[in-house]
Design a protein around this motif. Structure first.
Motif, PDB file in Angstrom:
ATOM      1  N   SER A 362    -124.578  14.745  84.268  1.00  0.00           N
ATOM      2  CA  SER A 362    -125.704  13.943  83.810  1.00  0.00           C
ATOM      3  C   SER A 362    -126.866  14.806  83.350  1.00  0.00           C
ATOM      4  O   SER A 362    -127.763  14.340  82.699  1.00  0.00           O
ATOM      5  CB  SER A 362    -126.168  13.010  84.926  1.00  0.00           C
ATOM      6  N   SER A 363    -126.836  16.070  83.715  1.00  0.00           N
ATOM      7  CA  SER A 363    -127.884  16.951  83.231  1.00  0.00           C
ATOM      8  C   SER A 363    -127.553  17.446  81.828  1.00  0.00           C
ATOM      9  O   SER A 363    -128.285  18.220  81.247  1.00  0.00           O
ATOM     10  CB  SER A 363    -128.075  18.129  84.187  1.00  0.00           C
ATOM     11  N   ALA A 364    -126.430  16.979  81.284  1.00  0.00           N
ATOM     12  CA  ALA A 364    -126.088  17.329  79.917  1.00  0.00           C
ATOM     13  C   ALA A 364    -127.095  16.689  78.971  1.00  0.00           C
ATOM     14  O   ALA A 364    -127.769  15.726  79.328  1.00  0.00           O
ATOM     15  CB  ALA A 364    -124.682  16.823  79.608  1.00  0.00           C
ATOM     16  N   SER A 365    -127.153  17.218  77.753  1.00  0.00           N
ATOM     17  CA  SER A 365    -128.164  16.694  76.841  1.00  0.00           C
ATOM     18  C   SER A 365    -127.729  15.369  76.221  1.00  0.00           C
ATOM     19  O   SER A 365    -128.539  14.669  75.634  1.00  0.00           O
ATOM     20  CB  SER A 365    -128.460  17.718  75.759  1.00  0.00           C
ATOM     21  N   VAL A 366    -126.472  15.040  76.314  1.00  0.00           N
ATOM     22  CA  VAL A 366    -125.994  13.767  75.777  1.00  0.00           C
ATOM     23  C   VAL A 366    -125.363  12.957  76.902  1.00  0.00           C
ATOM     24  O   VAL A 366    -124.535  13.467  77.651  1.00  0.00           O
ATOM     25  CB  VAL A 366    -124.942  13.997  74.665  1.00  0.00           C
ATOM     26  N   LEU A 367    -125.773  11.706  76.994  1.00  0.00           N
ATOM     27  CA  LEU A 367    -125.174  10.819  77.996  1.00  0.00           C
ATOM     28  C   LEU A 367    -124.387   9.725  77.281  1.00  0.00           C
ATOM     29  O   LEU A 367    -124.869   9.136  76.320  1.00  0.00           O
ATOM     30  CB  LEU A 367    -126.251  10.166  78.861  1.00  0.00           C
ATOM     31  N   TYR A 368    -123.199   9.488  77.772  1.00  0.00           N
ATOM     32  CA  TYR A 368    -122.379   8.402  77.244  1.00  0.00           C
ATOM     33  C   TYR A 368    -122.434   7.258  78.252  1.00  0.00           C
ATOM     34  O   TYR A 368    -122.234   7.481  79.448  1.00  0.00           O
ATOM     35  CB  TYR A 368    -120.945   8.879  77.025  1.00  0.00           C
ATOM     36  N   LYS A 369    -122.683   6.060  77.735  1.00  0.00           N
ATOM     37  CA  LYS A 369    -122.881   4.921  78.636  1.00  0.00           C
ATOM     38  C   LYS A 369    -122.026   3.736  78.197  1.00  0.00           C
ATOM     39  O   LYS A 369    -121.908   3.465  77.003  1.00  0.00           O
ATOM     40  CB  LYS A 369    -124.348   4.488  78.607  1.00  0.00           C
ATOM     41  N   ILE A 370    -121.531   3.046  79.187  1.00  0.00           N
ATOM     42  CA  ILE A 370    -120.742   1.844  78.904  1.00  0.00           C
ATOM     43  C   ILE A 370    -121.703   0.677  78.695  1.00  0.00           C
ATOM     44  O   ILE A 370    -122.605   0.457  79.504  1.00  0.00           O
ATOM     45  CB  ILE A 370    -119.798   1.530  80.082  1.00  0.00           C
ATOM     46  N   GLY A 371    -121.507  -0.048  77.599  1.00  0.00           N
ATOM     47  CA  GLY A 371    -122.345  -1.216  77.332  1.00  0.00           C
ATOM     48  C   GLY A 371    -121.489  -2.425  76.995  1.00  0.00           C
ATOM     49  O   GLY A 371    -120.272  -2.412  77.193  1.00  0.00           O
ATOM     50  N   ASP A 372    -122.123  -3.445  76.463  1.00  0.00           N
ATOM     51  CA  ASP A 372    -121.462  -4.702  76.095  1.00  0.00           C
ATOM     52  C   ASP A 372    -120.607  -5.241  77.242  1.00  0.00           C
ATOM     53  O   ASP A 372    -119.376  -5.141  77.239  1.00  0.00           O
ATOM     54  CB  ASP A 372    -120.617  -4.510  74.831  1.00  0.00           C
ATOM     55  N   LEU A 373    -121.270  -5.820  78.200  1.00  0.00           N
ATOM     56  CA  LEU A 373    -120.577  -6.305  79.399  1.00  0.00           C
ATOM     57  C   LEU A 373    -120.123  -7.759  79.259  1.00  0.00           C
ATOM     58  O   LEU A 373    -119.891  -8.448  80.247  1.00  0.00           O
ATOM     59  CB  LEU A 373    -121.485  -6.152  80.628  1.00  0.00           C
ATOM     60  N   GLY A 374    -119.980  -8.212  78.020  1.00  0.00           N
ATOM     61  CA  GLY A 374    -119.648  -9.619  77.771  1.00  0.00           C
ATOM     62  C   GLY A 374    -118.272 -10.048  78.245  1.00  0.00           C
ATOM     63  O   GLY A 374    -117.997 -11.241  78.343  1.00  0.00           O
ATOM     64  N   HIS A 375    -117.393  -9.093  78.519  1.00  0.00           N
ATOM     65  CA  HIS A 375    -116.040  -9.459  78.956  1.00  0.00           C
ATOM     66  C   HIS A 375    -115.795  -9.121  80.418  1.00  0.00           C
ATOM     67  O   HIS A 375    -114.669  -9.270  80.893  1.00  0.00           O
ATOM     68  CB  HIS A 375    -114.995  -8.743  78.090  1.00  0.00           C
ATOM     69  N   VAL A 376    -116.828  -8.666  81.080  1.00  0.00           N
ATOM     70  CA  VAL A 376    -116.649  -8.250  82.481  1.00  0.00           C
ATOM     71  C   VAL A 376    -116.122  -9.410  83.326  1.00  0.00           C
ATOM     72  O   VAL A 376    -116.524 -10.559  83.151  1.00  0.00           O
ATOM     73  CB  VAL A 376    -117.999  -7.743  83.062  1.00  0.00           C
ATOM     74  N   THR A 377    -115.209  -9.080  84.192  1.00  0.00           N
ATOM     75  CA  THR A 377    -114.716 -10.085  85.125  1.00  0.00           C
ATOM     76  C   THR A 377    -114.508  -9.438  86.488  1.00  0.00           C
ATOM     77  O   THR A 377    -114.564  -8.212  86.609  1.00  0.00           O
ATOM     78  CB  THR A 377    -113.431 -10.746  84.597  1.00  0.00           C
ATOM     79  N   SER A 378    -114.288 -10.267  87.479  1.00  0.00           N
ATOM     80  CA  SER A 378    -114.119  -9.674  88.805  1.00  0.00           C
ATOM     81  C   SER A 378    -112.636  -9.465  89.099  1.00  0.00           C
ATOM     82  O   SER A 378    -111.783 -10.181  88.579  1.00  0.00           O
ATOM     83  CB  SER A 378    -114.759 -10.554  89.870  1.00  0.00           C
ATOM     84  N   VAL A 379    -112.367  -8.473  89.915  1.00  0.00           N
ATOM     85  CA  VAL A 379    -110.973  -8.150  90.230  1.00  0.00           C
ATOM     86  C   VAL A 379    -110.375  -9.260  91.096  1.00  0.00           C
ATOM     87  O   VAL A 379    -109.219  -9.635  90.924  1.00  0.00           O
ATOM     88  CB  VAL A 379    -110.875  -6.793  90.970  1.00  0.00           C
TER      89      VAL A 379
END
Ligand SMILES: Nc1ncnc2c1ncn2[C@@H]1O[C@H](COP(=O)(O)OP(=O)(O)OP(=O)(O)O)[C@@H](O)[C@H]1O
Ligand SMILES: [Mg+2]
Length: 561
Positions: A362-379
């Motif tokens: 996370s101290s890297a200069s670029v962070l990749y992030k997960i977005g668009d949680l419109g399909h999230v469901t529970s296990v």
């Protein structure tokens, strides 16, 4: 043509008012002109405004530390033209702010409106809380609230304990819990009322200055906006279709529920607030200044470049960290793909933040992030809305799975992640169906137009293994040595750097002592009575014939000086 100062004025503390005839339409047009672009560089990656503040290493923003239930808007960083955008607002000025139409997150509203101790939690039929902010709803009526199906059981239990006076460990026999269970099992079916009731006075135009459209998708359009109050940039997502009764309503609610639960991770796009206007859902998220991974891939294709293996590994590692967090919350993303991975280029100096363990990257200069949680469901209670078929694991189409074993559901995200990295590596567009689609689902990686190490290729292959159980979990992936290598190297370099810093500090101290000894020696030359003593000290301080041993173990380093 509007002058830049007009826009600066727009950004002043004037929430709720249209100033001096400068309409939002003008403002929206403004960045498109070349002159304006030259002046202000109002482009996606060159905003003069502070982008949405990054969390600290614990994933908390300063405002969250102060008040977890606040609107989560960061402390104001307002500035006049020409001033440093990052300059914090003096406290005195901050206090003078008129906090009109103070926005509430769904969570804060929930807390505000939760029954006081002793009040019974409403039974079925009274379940939806009328959100009052700015709409004059009947607050005296029964408490109505959406139940977030993604909230961990313990959290729900905790709320019941504090509001329903049930003590921990007591059997959950009261109606409220049963009511909650019914609500959750009812899924997303009957939420129209709450959406209708939460339609507020137009908040978007009042509170935000729209800068440009930054994306569009199945759900709707996303705009880059500056919040007038805090001067920070956010990504604001508008649903395309009216919500009531449509499947978008379910997706929109899912996204809000999921964001509210998955609030704090450096590799998940951060959520600030959500509300409805004219029956459309609006979600205020962290703005990722590097766009999406898909944007990067498209740019690369145009310029004939490829994302190199080192970077591919970093993307894989960081997204795995985000997935590990999502999965550990009992949720599955179900729509991992390049256009749902967002890039944040850090504005702080790399390495400034402390980091440890797996989040070292996370101290890297670029962070990749997960977005668009419109399909999230529970296990545990999956309501699967299939994501993009190009990245869909075969087992999702096998209905039998959903009546038997949900435990492997998170592995669908790993499958999609494997293909996402393959696409980032430069493979040609993935098939949506037909023979090639099945060929990949048999465990065959599509052709990658660059040489990759066999270890990395093998890892990608295991990610798309036909048997979900054979794919590594996100938790295993973040520990995979193929991905950890670069982190290990960074850690090693950091240790070396610390050793060198320590050596320099020792030498500086020694030099200082030597200088002091020299000075006092010069002075004392005139004091023969003390000369002997000083001579001794001097000898000791500068080392002389005294062999001095310094030993330290920083980073395993130990040396005699
Ligand atoms: N937080 C953000 N920061 C920067 N850009 C964003 C952000 N959110 C969305 N975008 C841009 O908008 C696009 C669409 O956003 P998002 O995926 O959330 O919407 P969607 O309608 O669900 O899309 P799709 O149906 O294609 O998955 C993204 O691919 C990205 O280019
Ligand atoms: Mg998307």
């Amino acid at each position: 043509m509007p002058h830049p100062s007009g826009i600066a004025q727009k950004l002043d503390f004037s929430s709720g008012e249209e100033e001096d005839g400068v309409t939002d339409e003008h403002v929206r047009d403004f960045p498109c002109s070349e002159e304006a672009a030259d002046h202000l560089m109002w482009r996606t990656h060159e905003s003069p405004f502070p982008v949405t503040p990054q969390r600290d290493e614990r994933g908390l923003s300063p405002c969250q530390e102060a008040s977890p239930d606040s609107d989560c808007s960061p402390p104001a960083k307002l500035y006049a033209e020409g001033e440093c955008p990052g300059t914090p607002l003096p406290y005195s000025t901050w206090k003078k702010l008129r906090l009109r139409d103070s926005p509430y997150t769904p969570k804060s509203l929930l807390y505000r409106n939760f029954p006081s101790p002793g009040t019974r939690v409403p039974c079925r039929g009274q379940r939806l809380l009328k959100f009052a902010a700015g709409m004059g709803a009947d607050l005296e009526g029964p408490a109505l609230v959406n139940i977030n199906p993604f909230t961990p059981e313990t959290y729900q239990q905790m709320q019941l304990n504090s509001n329903g006076k049930r003590k921990a460990g007591q059997p959950s026999t009261d109606p409220p819990l049963k009511y909650k269970e019914r609500e959750i099992s009812a899924g997303f079916s009957s939420k129209r009322f709450v959406l209708h009731e939460t339609n507020m006075v137009p908040r978007y135009k009042t509170e935000f200055l729209e800068i440009e459209k930054i994306g569009a998708g199945e759900f709707g359009a996303v705009y880059k906006c500056v919040k007038r109050l805090d001067g920070c940039v956010y990504a604001i997502k508008h649903s395309k279709k009216p919500l009531a009764g449509s499947t978008d309503e379910q997706l929109a609610l899912r996204e809000v529920y999921a964001h509210a639960v998955l609030g704090l991770h450096p590799h998940v796009v951060r959520y600030y607030s959500a509300w409805t206007e004219d029956d459309h859902m609006i979600i205020q998220n962290e703005y990722c200044n590097g766009g999406s991974l898909q944007d990067l891939i498209t740019e690369n294709m145009k310029s004939g470049q490829l994302v190199v293996e080192q970077e591919l590994k970093e993307i894989l590692l960081q997204v795995s960290m985000g997935l590990k967090y999502i999965h550990s919350s009992g949720l599955v993303h179900m729509d991992i793909k390049p256009s749902n991975i967002f890039i944040c280029r850090k504005l702080t100096e790399a390495g400034q933040e402390d980091s440890d363990g797996e989040d070292e990257i996370s101290s890297a200069s670029v962070l990749y992030k997960i977005g668009d949680l419109g399909h999230v469901t529970s296990v545990t209670n999956p309501q699967v809305e299939e994501g993009d078929s190009r990245f869909l694991a075969n087992e999702i189409l096998q209905e039998a799975m959903f009546f038997q074993d949900y435990s492997q559901l998170p592995k669908a995200d790993l499958f999609a992640l494997g293909l996402t990295i393959t696409v980032a590596a430069g493979t040609s567009p993935l098939p949506c169906n037909e023979d090639n689609w099945h060929y990949i689902r048999k465990g065959n990686l599509p052709e990658i137009p660059q040489p990759l190490s066999s270890a990395f290729l093998d890892l990608l292959k295991t990610l798309i293994h036909p048997d979900p159980a054979a794919r590594p979990s996100a938790a295993a992936l973040v520990k995979n040595p193929v991905l950890r290598r670069s982190v290990g190297k960074a850690a090693q370099l950091l240790k070396q750097l610390n050793v060198e810093k320590f050596k320099i500090a020792m030498l500086e101290r020694e030099l200082k002592a030597a200088k002091e000894a020299q000075n006092s020696g010069d002075e004392c030359m005139a004091l023969p009575s003390k000369a002997d003593l000083l001579g001794k000290n001097k000898k000791k301080l500068v080392g002389g014939k005294n062999a001095r041993s310094v030993s330290f173990t920083c980073g395993g380093y130990s040396k005699m000086i």
